[in-house]
Scaffold this motif. Structure first.
Motif, short mmCIF file in Angstrom:
data_model
loop_
_atom_site.label_atom_id
_atom_site.label_comp_id
_atom_site.label_asym_id
_atom_site.label_seq_id
_atom_site.Cartn_x
_atom_site.Cartn_y
_atom_site.Cartn_z
N GLU A 13 0.84 -1.21 0.00
CA GLU A 13 0.00 0.00 0.00
C GLU A 13 0.88 1.26 0.00
N LYS A 17 2.50 3.35 -7.09
CA LYS A 17 2.40 2.65 -8.38
C LYS A 17 1.73 3.51 -9.45
N GLU A 40 -5.74 -4.60 -11.33
CA GLU A 40 -6.26 -5.81 -10.67
C GLU A 40 -6.46 -5.55 -9.19
N PRO A 41 -7.48 -6.06 -8.55
CA PRO A 41 -8.61 -6.69 -9.22
C PRO A 41 -9.43 -5.63 -9.94
N ARG A 51 -14.18 -6.83 -7.33
CA ARG A 51 -13.34 -5.89 -6.57
C ARG A 51 -14.14 -5.21 -5.45
N LEU A 55 -12.99 -5.33 -1.51
CA LEU A 55 -12.47 -4.17 -0.78
C LEU A 55 -13.49 -3.55 0.17
N TYR A 71 -10.07 -13.13 -5.62
CA TYR A 71 -8.99 -12.51 -6.40
C TYR A 71 -8.71 -13.32 -7.66
N ARG A 75 -9.21 -12.39 -11.66
CA ARG A 75 -8.09 -12.52 -12.61
C ARG A 75 -8.47 -13.43 -13.78
N ARG A 97 -0.81 -4.39 -10.58
CA ARG A 97 -0.90 -5.65 -9.83
C ARG A 97 -1.29 -6.83 -10.72
N PHE A 98 -0.79 -8.01 -10.35
CA PHE A 98 -1.16 -9.27 -11.00
C PHE A 98 -0.86 -10.39 -10.00
N SER A 101 0.86 -10.18 -6.47
CA SER A 101 0.09 -9.67 -5.33
C SER A 101 -0.59 -10.81 -4.58
N THR A 102 -1.03 -11.83 -5.31
CA THR A 102 -1.67 -12.97 -4.63
C THR A 102 -0.65 -13.72 -3.78
N TYR A 105 0.09 -11.15 -0.77
CA TYR A 105 -1.00 -10.87 0.18
C TYR A 105 -1.64 -12.16 0.72
N GLN A 106 -2.01 -13.07 -0.19
CA GLN A 106 -2.70 -14.27 0.30
C GLN A 106 -1.70 -15.36 0.75
N ILE A 153 -8.59 -4.47 3.01
CA ILE A 153 -7.20 -4.95 3.07
C ILE A 153 -6.31 -3.91 3.77
#
Ligand code: TMP
Length: 205
Positions: A13, A17, A40-41, A51, A55, A71, A75, A97-98, A101-102, A105-106, A153
């Motif tokens: 965050e 970007k 993304e998303p 999205r 969020l 997510y 995608r 993002r693509f 990020s997964t 983050y995940q 998030i």
């Protein structure tokens, strides 16, 4: 057959970007390239609808696996509806993002096992991978201050965001040819220049 070029921008965050993406798009357009900018998303009707669920700060009960699958669902749609067709036409696709990020983050953030993400991800993106990824690295506290803590998030604990940052750095170490890490603690002009230099290497005439 893919013949375009796929660039992604990643970062925690408040990493700045959007500014760098705008500059990159302007640079490539000036060089005469046909550029498609996506996020993304999002980026399609279905992915934008997903999205808004992801969020929504009211949906605090969301299970980690639900989050992962949403997510990935967003995608799956953008890959098929936008990214692959654009690459097929020879466009340069720039995505905010693509998949990294997964992982960050995940995988690192939520601690969902990597093999599980890997398997589902392969279904989502097939063989598609970014050709080039910029990781804008930012100090976690600074980034959260800059980005704000508005959505579901962003409101996560500081420790979560620290794991995400480390996640991006770990991914970049594993993929040194594809991923370029830039320290956004340095002046903005420096970051912009580094992005420009890398793009010139690939696209310069
Ligand atoms: P952003 O568009 O403002 O960066 O918001 C997207 C948010 O979603 C951001 O907090 C990062 C997060 N995210 C994931 O957790 N996993 C993902 O796979 C993607 C693409 C984004």
């Amino acid at each position: 057959m893919k013949k375009g070029y796929f660039i992604t921008f990643e970062g925690a965050e408040g990493s700045g970007k959007s500014t760098q993406i705008r500059n990159a798009v302007a640079f490539l357009k000036k060089q005469g390239y046909s550029v498609l900018m996506l996020r993304e998303p999002g980026g399609t009707r279905i992915s934008e609808a997903i999205r808004s669920i992801l969020l929504n700060k009211e949906l605090t009960e969301m299970a980690d696996v639900t989050e992962l699958l949403l997510y990935l669902a967003a995608r799956a749609q953008i890959v098929r509806e936008k990214i692959l067709p654009a690459l097929k036409k020879g466009k340069v696709v720039i995505c905010d993002r693509f998949e990294d990020s997964t992982w960050a983050y995940q995988g690192f953030g939520r601690k969902i096992p990597i093999p599980a993400i890997e398997q589902a991800s392969r279904l989502v993106r097939g063989n598609l991978k970014p050709d080039l990824t910029f990781v804008l690295d930012v100090d976690t506290t600074q980034g959260l201050k800059r980005g704000g803590r508005h959505d579901r998030i962003e409101r996560e604990a500081l420790s979560f965001h620290r794991r995400v940052r480390q996640g991006f750095l770990t991914l970049a170490k594993k993929n040194p040819n594809r991923m370029v890490v830039l320290d956004t603690g340095k002046p903005l002009e420096w970051v912009t220049q580094k992005v420009r230099e890398r793009l010139e290497r690939v696209f310069g005439k």
